[in-house]
Design an enzyme around this catalytic site. Structure first.
Site, PDB file in Angstrom:
ATOM      1  N   TYR A 181     -21.823  67.731 -70.810  1.00 57.99           N
ATOM      2  CA  TYR A 181     -21.204  67.616 -72.421  1.00 57.99           C
ATOM      3  C   TYR A 181     -21.658  66.435 -72.875  1.00 57.99           C
ATOM      4  O   TYR A 181     -21.527  65.164 -72.482  1.00 57.99           O
ATOM      5  CB  TYR A 181     -19.621  67.692 -72.331  1.00 57.99           C
TER       6      TYR A 181
ATOM      7  N   LYS B 155     -23.879  71.094 -73.719  1.00 59.54           N
ATOM      8  CA  LYS B 155     -23.009  71.215 -74.946  1.00 59.54           C
ATOM      9  C   LYS B 155     -23.327  69.986 -75.709  1.00 59.54           C
ATOM     10  O   LYS B 155     -22.884  68.937 -75.337  1.00 59.54           O
ATOM     11  CB  LYS B 155     -21.454  71.144 -74.623  1.00 59.54           C
TER      12      LYS B 155
ATOM     13  N   GLU C 122     -19.439  72.369 -87.931  1.00 55.84           N
ATOM     14  CA  GLU C 122     -19.793  72.486 -89.495  1.00 55.84           C
ATOM     15  C   GLU C 122     -21.222  72.430 -89.591  1.00 55.84           C
ATOM     16  O   GLU C 122     -21.778  72.649 -90.607  1.00 55.84           O
ATOM     17  CB  GLU C 122     -19.350  70.961 -90.225  1.00 55.84           C
TER      18      GLU C 122
HETATM   19  O1  MN9 Z   1     -15.995  70.561 -79.529  1.00 52.63           O
HETATM   20  C1  MN9 Z   1     -15.702  69.417 -81.294  1.00 52.63           C
HETATM   21  N1  MN9 Z   1     -16.267  68.122 -81.050  1.00 52.63           N
HETATM   22  C2  MN9 Z   1     -15.764  66.993 -80.832  1.00 52.63           C
HETATM   23  C3  MN9 Z   1     -16.560  70.211 -80.372  1.00 52.63           C
HETATM   24  O2  MN9 Z   1     -14.557  67.063 -80.591  1.00 52.63           O
HETATM   25  C4  MN9 Z   1     -16.225  65.656 -80.934  1.00 52.63           C
HETATM   26  C5  MN9 Z   1     -16.048  70.008 -82.584  1.00 52.63           C
HETATM   27  O3  MN9 Z   1     -15.587  71.411 -82.627  1.00 52.63           O
HETATM   28  C6  MN9 Z   1     -15.482  69.208 -83.969  1.00 52.63           C
HETATM   29  O4  MN9 Z   1     -14.068  68.943 -83.602  1.00 52.63           O
HETATM   30  C7  MN9 Z   1     -15.711  69.795 -85.268  1.00 52.63           C
HETATM   31  C8  MN9 Z   1     -15.051  68.948 -86.455  1.00 52.63           C
HETATM   32  O5  MN9 Z   1     -15.991  67.764 -86.557  1.00 52.63           O
HETATM   33  O6  MN9 Z   1     -17.100  70.106 -85.363  1.00 52.63           O
END
Ligand code: MN9
Length: 293
Positions: free
Chosen positions: A138, A166, A193
């Site tokens: 990750y 990831k 996003e």
């Molecule tokens: O798991 C998430 N990233 C983090 C992935 O928590 C750093 C994303 O889903 C974000 O929460 C999302 C909003 O920025 O893209």
């Protein structure tokens, strides 16, 4: 090499619902899993950043792994995020996930002490040596301060026990290079996003917070992209990003949990130090997101 097909696709990074008394709400967890299975998600990422992994006790974290495994019961792919600062603790969660029948384990790089790459490498290889499950790295520089270069990623990906990364980063050049260097491995897009951007640079799937409540949009983005209809996929990404802008403004995890609560899956508040949403913020989420889903 084993088929990695089951690791492709859209994976909600599951929230961890709490009761009003700040206990685990395992019923909501099961219900959220069921709702997402009905939407057609390909799998789940359990106890990641979105699941407030670092705010759970060891017992709670184990209960979440256990409940998710029982609820999914072979109907989708399960990745347990087992990352901790301590190698021994990470290994112990990985062994627990293996016992529960998870398909893979994943971990953030050990953080806080600014470990050097040799230390980080030894940490991940200790996990790979301890379990027979495949490992997903990750890469989340914004939280860990560790940004994996392509050559560093190769140190893992050239070993067949490491099946993918990831990648939660706006560095799509790196994502494209990972995939180009290791076309048979699984690369997950991390930022919801920018899901379409990730897919267009070669990502095999996406793991994210907002898929907890709007996986349908991202399943469509992926299938439209695969059908060569990027313009239509972008329209859905725009719709999703209207929502994600608000969610990011108010705080991602508290907002995702509040939206699920409004949808009928009580999630409670995030654990401190996360701030509570105030009534006007909750109202805004309802008016601008939940009522329009
Ligand atoms: O798991 C998430 N990233 C983090 C992935 O928590 C750093 C994303 O889903 C974000 O929460 C999302 C909003 O920025 O893209």
């Amino acid at each position: 090499m084993q088929s990695l097909q089951k690791f492709k696709g859209i994976f909600p990074a599951l929230v961890t619902p709490f009761t009003a008394g700040d206990e685990l709400n395992l019923k909501s967890l099961r219900d959220i899993i069921e709702m997402n299975l009905a939407a057609g998600v390909n799998g789940f990422y359990v106890c990641g950043s979105t699941g407030e992994a670092f705010l759970l006790t060891d017992e709670e974290r184990k209960a979440v792994y256990e409940t998710a495994a029982e609820a999914v019961n072979g109907r989708a792919t399960l990745i347990a995020h087992v990352g901790c600062v301590s190698t021994a603790q990470t290994v112990s969660f990985a062994k627990y996930a293996e016992k529960l029948g998870y398909d893979a384990v994943s971990a953030v790089a050990p953080f806080y002490y600014k470990f050097n790459f040799e230390e980080i490498k030894a940490h991940y290889f200790a996990v790979a040596d301890a379990v027979s499950l495949p490992v997903v790295i990750y890469n989340v520089p914004v939280y860990t301060g560790v940004s994996l270069s392509v050559s560093q990623a190769s140190a893992f990906l050239k070993d067949e026990r490491f099946i993918g990364i990831k990648h939660t980063s706006g560095d799509y050049f790196a994502l494209e290079r990972f995939k180009q260097a290791f076309p048979d491995k699984i690369i997950y897009n991390g930022y919801d996003e920018m899901c379409l951007a990730g897919l267009s640079m070669g990502a095999d799937g996406a793991i994210g917070s907002t898929y907890n409540f709007m996986a349908d949009k991202f399943l469509k983005i992926r299938s439209l992209f695969q059908a060569g209809k990027s313009d239509e996929a972008l329209k859905i990404q725009h719709e999703a990003n209207r929502i994600i802008s608000i969610v990011c403004e108010l705080g991602v995890i508290p907002s995702v949990k509040e939206i699920l609560t409004q949808m009928g899956y009580p999630c409670g508040d995030c654990r401190r130090p996360f701030a509570l949403l105030d009534p006007s913020q909750k109202e805004r989420l309802k008016k601008e997101i939940t009522n329009k889903l």
